[in-house]
Write an enzyme that holds these catalytic residues in place. Structure first.
Site, mmCIF file in Angstrom:
data_model
loop_
_atom_site.group_PDB
_atom_site.id
_atom_site.type_symbol
_atom_site.label_atom_id
_atom_site.label_comp_id
_atom_site.label_asym_id
_atom_site.label_seq_id
_atom_site.Cartn_x
_atom_site.Cartn_y
_atom_site.Cartn_z
ATOM 1 N N CYS A 22 0.837 -1.189 0.000
ATOM 2 C CA CYS A 22 0.000 0.000 0.000
ATOM 3 C C CYS A 22 0.876 1.244 0.000
ATOM 4 O O CYS A 22 2.087 1.160 0.178
ATOM 5 C CB CYS A 22 -0.871 0.002 1.249
ATOM 6 S SG CYS A 22 -1.808 -1.522 1.414
ATOM 7 N N ARG A 47 1.768 3.079 -7.976
ATOM 8 C CA ARG A 47 1.956 1.753 -7.382
ATOM 9 C C ARG A 47 0.724 0.870 -7.580
ATOM 10 O O ARG A 47 0.815 -0.342 -7.430
ATOM 11 C CB ARG A 47 2.190 1.888 -5.864
ATOM 12 C CG ARG A 47 3.428 2.670 -5.506
ATOM 13 C CD ARG A 47 3.328 3.167 -4.077
ATOM 14 N NE ARG A 47 3.321 2.076 -3.131
ATOM 15 C CZ ARG A 47 4.379 1.661 -2.462
ATOM 16 N NH1 ARG A 47 5.538 2.268 -2.638
ATOM 17 N NH2 ARG A 47 4.295 0.670 -1.620
ATOM 18 N N TRP A 93 -3.776 -1.424 -1.595
ATOM 19 C CA TRP A 93 -3.767 -2.372 -2.715
ATOM 20 C C TRP A 93 -3.875 -3.751 -2.088
ATOM 21 O O TRP A 93 -2.912 -4.260 -1.523
ATOM 22 C CB TRP A 93 -2.478 -2.234 -3.525
ATOM 23 C CG TRP A 93 -2.561 -2.881 -4.869
ATOM 24 C CD1 TRP A 93 -3.040 -2.316 -6.008
ATOM 25 C CD2 TRP A 93 -2.145 -4.208 -5.229
ATOM 26 N NE1 TRP A 93 -2.950 -3.210 -7.046
ATOM 27 C CE2 TRP A 93 -2.418 -4.370 -6.609
ATOM 28 C CE3 TRP A 93 -1.590 -5.282 -4.532
ATOM 29 C CZ2 TRP A 93 -2.142 -5.547 -7.291
ATOM 30 C CZ3 TRP A 93 -1.324 -6.462 -5.219
ATOM 31 C CH2 TRP A 93 -1.591 -6.580 -6.587
ATOM 32 N N ASN A 119 0.682 -1.167 5.924
ATOM 33 C CA ASN A 119 1.098 -1.842 4.703
ATOM 34 C C ASN A 119 1.676 -3.188 5.117
ATOM 35 O O ASN A 119 2.450 -3.250 6.063
ATOM 36 C CB ASN A 119 2.179 -0.993 4.010
ATOM 37 C CG ASN A 119 2.666 -1.624 2.724
ATOM 38 O OD1 ASN A 119 2.075 -2.571 2.223
ATOM 39 N ND2 ASN A 119 3.759 -1.091 2.194
ATOM 40 N N GLY A 120 1.290 -4.258 4.420
ATOM 41 C CA GLY A 120 1.880 -5.555 4.734
ATOM 42 C C GLY A 120 0.853 -6.554 5.225
ATOM 43 O O GLY A 120 -0.339 -6.414 4.961
ATOM 44 N N GLU A 497 9.876 -19.071 -21.735
ATOM 45 C CA GLU A 497 9.680 -17.784 -21.068
ATOM 46 C C GLU A 497 10.862 -16.850 -21.364
ATOM 47 O O GLU A 497 10.675 -15.648 -21.586
ATOM 48 C CB GLU A 497 9.490 -17.996 -19.557
ATOM 49 C CG GLU A 497 9.411 -16.733 -18.719
ATOM 50 C CD GLU A 497 8.288 -15.768 -19.113
ATOM 51 O OE1 GLU A 497 7.464 -16.100 -19.968
ATOM 52 O OE2 GLU A 497 8.289 -14.654 -18.562
ATOM 53 N N LYS A 501 10.637 -13.077 -23.154
ATOM 54 C CA LYS A 501 11.180 -11.845 -22.564
ATOM 55 C C LYS A 501 12.016 -11.089 -23.593
ATOM 56 O O LYS A 501 11.880 -9.884 -23.757
ATOM 57 C CB LYS A 501 12.063 -12.123 -21.339
ATOM 58 C CG LYS A 501 11.452 -12.727 -20.115
ATOM 59 C CD LYS A 501 10.406 -11.910 -19.421
ATOM 60 C CE LYS A 501 9.063 -12.099 -20.051
ATOM 61 N NZ LYS A 501 7.900 -11.914 -19.232
ATOM 62 N N GLU A 504 9.879 -9.683 -26.586
ATOM 63 C CA GLU A 504 8.926 -8.661 -26.178
ATOM 64 C C GLU A 504 9.566 -7.282 -26.020
ATOM 65 O O GLU A 504 8.982 -6.283 -26.425
ATOM 66 C CB GLU A 504 8.348 -9.134 -24.830
ATOM 67 C CG GLU A 504 7.213 -8.365 -24.298
ATOM 68 C CD GLU A 504 6.658 -9.009 -23.018
ATOM 69 O OE1 GLU A 504 7.262 -9.964 -22.479
ATOM 70 O OE2 GLU A 504 5.615 -8.552 -22.557
ATOM 71 N N HIS A 520 15.870 -31.785 -35.634
ATOM 72 C CA HIS A 520 14.783 -32.176 -36.535
ATOM 73 C C HIS A 520 14.352 -31.030 -37.439
ATOM 74 O O HIS A 520 13.233 -31.026 -37.956
ATOM 75 C CB HIS A 520 13.599 -32.721 -35.715
ATOM 76 C CG HIS A 520 13.946 -33.973 -34.974
ATOM 77 N ND1 HIS A 520 14.137 -35.189 -35.600
ATOM 78 C CD2 HIS A 520 14.220 -34.194 -33.651
ATOM 79 C CE1 HIS A 520 14.476 -36.103 -34.698
ATOM 80 N NE2 HIS A 520 14.535 -35.511 -33.503
ATOM 81 N N LYS A 620 -0.305 -3.926 -20.984
ATOM 82 C CA LYS A 620 -0.102 -4.677 -19.741
ATOM 83 C C LYS A 620 -1.223 -5.686 -19.536
ATOM 84 O O LYS A 620 -0.991 -6.790 -19.075
ATOM 85 C CB LYS A 620 -0.036 -3.707 -18.557
ATOM 86 C CG LYS A 620 0.207 -4.382 -17.216
ATOM 87 C CD LYS A 620 1.587 -5.006 -17.164
ATOM 88 C CE LYS A 620 1.845 -5.838 -15.936
ATOM 89 N NZ LYS A 620 2.930 -6.822 -16.167
HETATM 90 C C1 AGP Z 1 4.423 -11.066 -20.358
HETATM 91 O O1 AGP Z 1 5.633 -10.422 -20.285
HETATM 92 C C2 AGP Z 1 3.434 -10.489 -21.232
HETATM 93 N N1 AGP Z 1 3.297 -9.114 -21.098
HETATM 94 C C3 AGP Z 1 2.181 -11.283 -21.525
HETATM 95 O O2 AGP Z 1 2.581 -12.453 -22.131
HETATM 96 C C4 AGP Z 1 1.228 -11.622 -20.354
HETATM 97 O O3 AGP Z 1 1.847 -12.553 -19.516
HETATM 98 C C5 AGP Z 1 -0.089 -12.162 -20.925
HETATM 99 O O4 AGP Z 1 -0.712 -11.170 -21.694
HETATM 100 C C6 AGP Z 1 -1.019 -12.681 -19.877
HETATM 101 O O5 AGP Z 1 -1.405 -11.674 -18.996
HETATM 102 P P1 AGP Z 1 -2.105 -12.013 -17.624
HETATM 103 O O6 AGP Z 1 -1.150 -12.807 -16.819
HETATM 104 O O7 AGP Z 1 -2.412 -10.671 -17.032
HETATM 105 O O8 AGP Z 1 -3.339 -12.801 -17.951
#
Ligand code: AGP
Length: 625
Positions: A22, A47, A93, A119-120, A497, A501, A504, A520, A620
């Site tokens: 928070c 935040r 939050w 907070n916490g 993953e 990263k 992206e 293959h 996001k």
């Molecule tokens: C991850 O770096 C991405 N921005 C993206 O793949 C994200 O994980 C995906 O859109 C799923 O989002 P969510 O976890 O909010 O459902």
């Protein structure tokens, strides 16, 4: 009898209220307090929060105003003519429970003369609440926070500082709180126990905040409180006492950061800040969820008694990074619990006619809890009559409201589009779930994974503090049109993953393959200097991966190996660059292996001048199909 599934509600532990990450501000001095409190809260908005409130100390009591939703809702109702010179403010939050007016901070004691914000997580709040209620205290929220003003009230006759020291002795958990009392109208008291608190020294008075960002327009001279310390500030004085109650001297630090730098905790990007926060996020994620005998406290995790016994099969659905977490969880659950798991990308699942046999639980994993494809998958499963659980980071999100059980990741707000701490805390929660399932479904003897999960925050923090530049490897990756990631078993999912990263945020083409699959087809693309990131988080199947790496080397590929410290020597003759990670139990090693892959992507992207926190074309939270 199988558990009865019902929507998460106040009587369901999935909705137990815990506040976390928070924003906190406080002021005492010659100026009216309210303008600073509101501006400070506004500066902490980045935040993320779900409600806000203020308390002002007035002669006849404490004036409290609070509202769920945006800060503007509070600003609309707060009486701005109040001249009080002492006050506290809060943005909440929540990681659990509904963001309502009643649950918003500040909370007050029975007399309305003491107010507190926090907070916490207070782990023993249930016991304290029962004790205080038995002594006649009346509670009006579901929060853990509310025990604080009542504990202070229970020390009537003591100074606010002494009452705060008493509260600190009684409270268990990781938290920070501020409190004010109409009986000590000049003072704000602060206690820090693992959640940050900074004290600002101003011209006209003194300030407190959870985050330097809130203070910068008012003062750059600050004192940072250490864990276990308590401070009493008035407009003229500041007194800090340590855990034993002894007054301590604290040097004043002058902060040079800009406000923008401060909101990122001094880091150049939120992504780096969030990478570095992971050990703390891991501690928060595990806190209070493990019993003395290494058992998992199911209710703290978000489950009800009997939930696990009736699980015959699990269907995981998610998107992007969360999908990669699911792929790792699939291995864990199948290996540890011997419960079959299927994983689908949400956008595919929603248009399939999935065969979900009786006994299947659908688990949707999503940081935001708002991903349209995942929500559509949840609807489909619910309409078909299956129990649906969620692993998510955001309380009050659509996903959290829609499902029957919610397992919160407690990563705190993740600002960078590129998910880092949300991913590794998803892994932790899924590991807890896998271990709990194993406890119910597996008869195979096995060593507990819990101590290894608990050692991760320490190992991660140490590794991050020693982070070395990868120098030439960064340049090589940054200058390549394509990068390949390989791994076997669970490390293939870790590699997936890693490549996401990089793609992206650097905009470099990257692909991940099971290491044995390269030959293959994809091996045709390996030529002189093509970077290949080989993930060997635990060294499992090391001789096999070594053979695959040799195939790469024979074509001139340049190998960057992520491998436990104890095995790093195995790469001397093969890898151009070796990134050793701490040696740990192989079951939890994939979580540590995320760190170098995140940092590799970050370093490459920044070396190319990319907009790391807001990569092109991405959002996001993907709330459209
Ligand atoms: C991850 O770096 C991405 N921005 C993206 O793949 C994200 O994980 C995906 O859109 C799923 O989002 P969510 O976890 O909010 O459902």
């Amino acid at each position: 009898m199988p558990p009865q599934y019902r929507q998460a509600g106040p009587d369901n532990p999935s909705r137990k209220v815990i506040t976390h990450v928070c924003g906190i501000v406080g002021y005492t001095g010659a100026d009216p307090a309210l303008p600073f409190l509101l501006e400070g809260l506004e500066r902490l908005e980045y935040r993320g929060y779900d409600s806000a409130g203020v308390a002002l100390v007035e002669p006849d009591g404490v004036y409290v105003e609070k509202a769920a939703g945006r800060l503007s809702s509070l600003v609309a109702i707060v009486d701005k003519s109040r001249p009080a010179h002492v006050g506290i403010g809060h943005t909440r939050w929540a990681t659990h429970g509904p963001p309502t007016d009643d649950n918003a901070h500040p909370h007050t004691d029975c007399t309305g003369r003491i107010a507190a914000i926090h907070n916490g997580i207070i782990e023993n709040y249930r016991e304290l609440r029962a004790e205080l209620q038995a002594a006649g205290h009346v509670f009006s929220s579901e929060t853990d926070t509310e025990v604080i003003p009542h504990l202070l009230e229970a020390r009537a006759g003591y100074s606010l500082g002494d009452a705060a020291l008493y509260a600190r002795q009684r409270l268990e958990g990781a938290y920070a709180f501020l409190a004010v009392s109409a009986d000590e109208p000049d003072a704000v008291v602060a206690v820090r126990q693992a959640s940050p608190l900074v004290l600002g020294l101003g011209e006209t008075g003194n300030y407190l905040a959870s985050d330097i960002t809130a203070l910068l327009p008012y003062t750059r001279d600050v004192m940072i409180l250490d864990n276990g310390e308590m401070a009493v500030i008035t407009g003229r004085d500041v007194e800090i006492r340590d855990g034993a109650g002894t007054v301590v001297e604290r040097a004043v630090s002058h902060i040079e950061w800009t406000a923008e730098e401060a909101s990122r905790g001094g880091y150049p990007h939120f992504m780096l800040k969030e990478i570095m926060e992971q050990p703390d996020a891991w501690s928060d994620c595990l806190r209070g969820r493990i019993g003395a005998d290494d058992s998992i406290l199911l209710e703290e995790l978000g489950l009800c008694p009997g939930d696990l016994e009736s699980v015959d099969r699990i269907q995981l659905i998610a998107a992007g990074t969360a999908y990669h977490a699911c792929l790792i969880a699939q291995r864990w659950i199948e290996e540890w619990a011997r419960v079959p798991v299927r994983v689908d990308v949400s956008s595919e699942f929603r248009y399939q006619r999935p065969i979900l046999s009786p006994g299947t639980v659908v688990v949707a994993v999503s940081q935001s809890g708002e991903t349209a494809d995942t929500l559509a998958g949840v609807s489909l499963a619910k309409d078909a009559g299956f129990p649906v659980w969620a692993v998510t980071n955001v309380v009050g999100s659509t996903l959290a409201r829609e499902v029957h059980r919610v397992l919160y990741t407690r990563a705190g707000p993740e600002v960078s589009v590129c998910s880092t701490k949300a991913y590794t805390t998803q892994l932790l929660v899924l590991a807890l779930l896998a271990d709990a399932l194993a406890g119910v479904h597996s008869t195979e003897p096995r060593a507990s994974v819990i101590p290894h999960l608990q050692s991760l925050p320490g190992l991660g923090a140490e590794w991050l503090s020693e982070r070395r530049s990868l120098g030439p490897a960064i340049t090589r990756v940054a200058s390549s049109p394509s990068v390949f990631y390989i791994g076997r078993g669970v490390d293939y999912a870790v590699a997936l993953e890693g490549q996401l990263k990089l793609k992206e945020i650097s905009y470099i083409h990257a692909e991940a393959y099971p290491a044995g699959e390269l030959k293959h087809g994809t091996l045709a693309l390996i030529e002189q200097g093509v970077p290949v990131v080989a993930v060997m988080s635990s060294g499992a199947l090391l001789p096999k991966v070594r053979s695959n790496i040799m195939e790469v080397r024979a074509r001139g590929g340049s190998v960057l190996a992520v491998i436990p410290e104890s095995l790093a020597g195995e790469m001397d003759d093969l890898a151009e660059t070796t990134i050793p990670i701490p040696t740990t139990d192989e079951r939890v090693a994939p979580i540590l292996a995320a760190l170098p892959l995140q940092l590799l992507a970050y370093d490459v992207a920044t070396s190319l001048g990319r907009d790391v926190d807001k990569p092109r074309n991405l959002a996001k939270s993907v709330t459209v199909e």
